[in-house]
Design a protein around this motif. Structure first.
Motif, mmCIF file in Angstrom:
data_model
loop_
_atom_site.group_PDB
_atom_site.id
_atom_site.type_symbol
_atom_site.label_atom_id
_atom_site.label_comp_id
_atom_site.label_asym_id
_atom_site.label_seq_id
_atom_site.Cartn_x
_atom_site.Cartn_y
_atom_site.Cartn_z
ATOM 1 N N SER A 101 0.944 -1.186 0.075
ATOM 2 C CA SER A 101 0.093 -0.088 0.037
ATOM 3 C C SER A 101 0.818 1.234 0.055
ATOM 4 O O SER A 101 2.117 1.079 0.378
ATOM 5 N N LYS B 245 -3.151 -3.381 -2.097
ATOM 6 C CA LYS B 245 -4.542 -3.417 -1.280
ATOM 7 C C LYS B 245 -4.999 -2.021 -1.204
ATOM 8 O O LYS B 245 -6.318 -1.818 -1.040
ATOM 9 N N ALA C 177 -4.291 2.702 -1.619
ATOM 10 C CA ALA C 177 -3.314 3.735 -1.747
ATOM 11 C C ALA C 177 -4.012 5.038 -1.375
ATOM 12 O O ALA C 177 -5.476 5.073 -1.743
ATOM 13 N N CYS D 174 -0.411 3.855 6.096
ATOM 14 C CA CYS D 174 -1.167 3.172 5.117
ATOM 15 C C CYS D 174 -0.935 1.504 5.332
ATOM 16 O O CYS D 174 -1.929 0.757 4.827
ATOM 17 N N TYR E 239 -4.437 -0.971 5.650
ATOM 18 C CA TYR E 239 -4.694 -1.986 4.597
ATOM 19 C C TYR E 239 -4.320 -3.319 4.968
ATOM 20 O O TYR E 239 -4.134 -4.211 4.267
ATOM 21 N N ALA F 43 -1.123 -4.504 5.013
ATOM 22 C CA ALA F 43 -0.278 -4.876 3.857
ATOM 23 C C ALA F 43 1.066 -5.146 4.379
ATOM 24 O O ALA F 43 1.400 -4.760 5.548
#
Length: 169
Positions: free
Chosen positions: A29, A54, A56, A93, A97, A99
């Motif tokens: 992400s 995933k 942004a 982020c 997400y 990630a």
């Protein structure tokens, strides 16, 4: 010596990155300011990227960064243009997400930022990469580029190189 950035090569690099992440079953992400979504765009240029990207955020102003999880105290203490802010962006982020990889990028491209004139220096870019929860921050100074796209691609190349180095460890 001036470093050259070739758009075609950078697009090929991101194609390789996306395929590698697909192979490894890893997710990514981004929270981008200076590059305004360029990194996410490069990732999604490869078929199958929905398996890895995933989500942004493009957080062009400070308020947007705060809304997406960057602590206001970080921006107040270190300014928007700092390793600390880039790291907070990468962590936020990745967390939102869930990630494996989070990328945060902030900096000044060609002009001084009128909203943050005392903190912005053209060509100074800060980015951070979290990889499975471990964050690392980076600072680069870019030579003047002919266009805003050229600045974004130059930053994308620097981020790609740093991420690949960490993935190869």
């Amino acid at each position: 010596m001036r470093k050259k950035y070739n758009e075609s090569d950078i697009r090929n690099d991101y194609r390789r990155l996306t395929k590698l992440l697909i192979e490894r079953g890893m997710t990514i992400s981004t929270m981008e300011s200076a590059t305004s979504g360029q990194i996410a765009s490069l990732i999604t240029d490869t078929e199958g990227s929905s398996a890895v990207l995933k989500g942004a955020f493009v957080t062009y102003c400070n308020e947007a960064k705060i809304m997406q999880g960057v602590p206001a105290e970080i921006l107040d203490k270190y300014t928007v243009y700092s390793k600390e802010t880039a790291e907070a962006m990468a962590k936020a982020c990745a967390k939102v997400y869930e990630a494996n990889i989070g990328i945060g990028v902030t900096g000044t491209m060609g002009n001084v930022d009128p909203a943050n004139p005392e903190a912005s220096v053209p060509g100074q870019v800060y980015f951070a990469i979290t990889l499975n929860g471990e964050a690392k921050s980076y600072y680069i100074e870019l030579q003047p580029q002919p266009t805003r796209l050229a600045y974004k691609l130059a930053v994308a190349k620097e981020i790609y190189d740093s991420l690949m180095e960490r993935l190869e460890d």
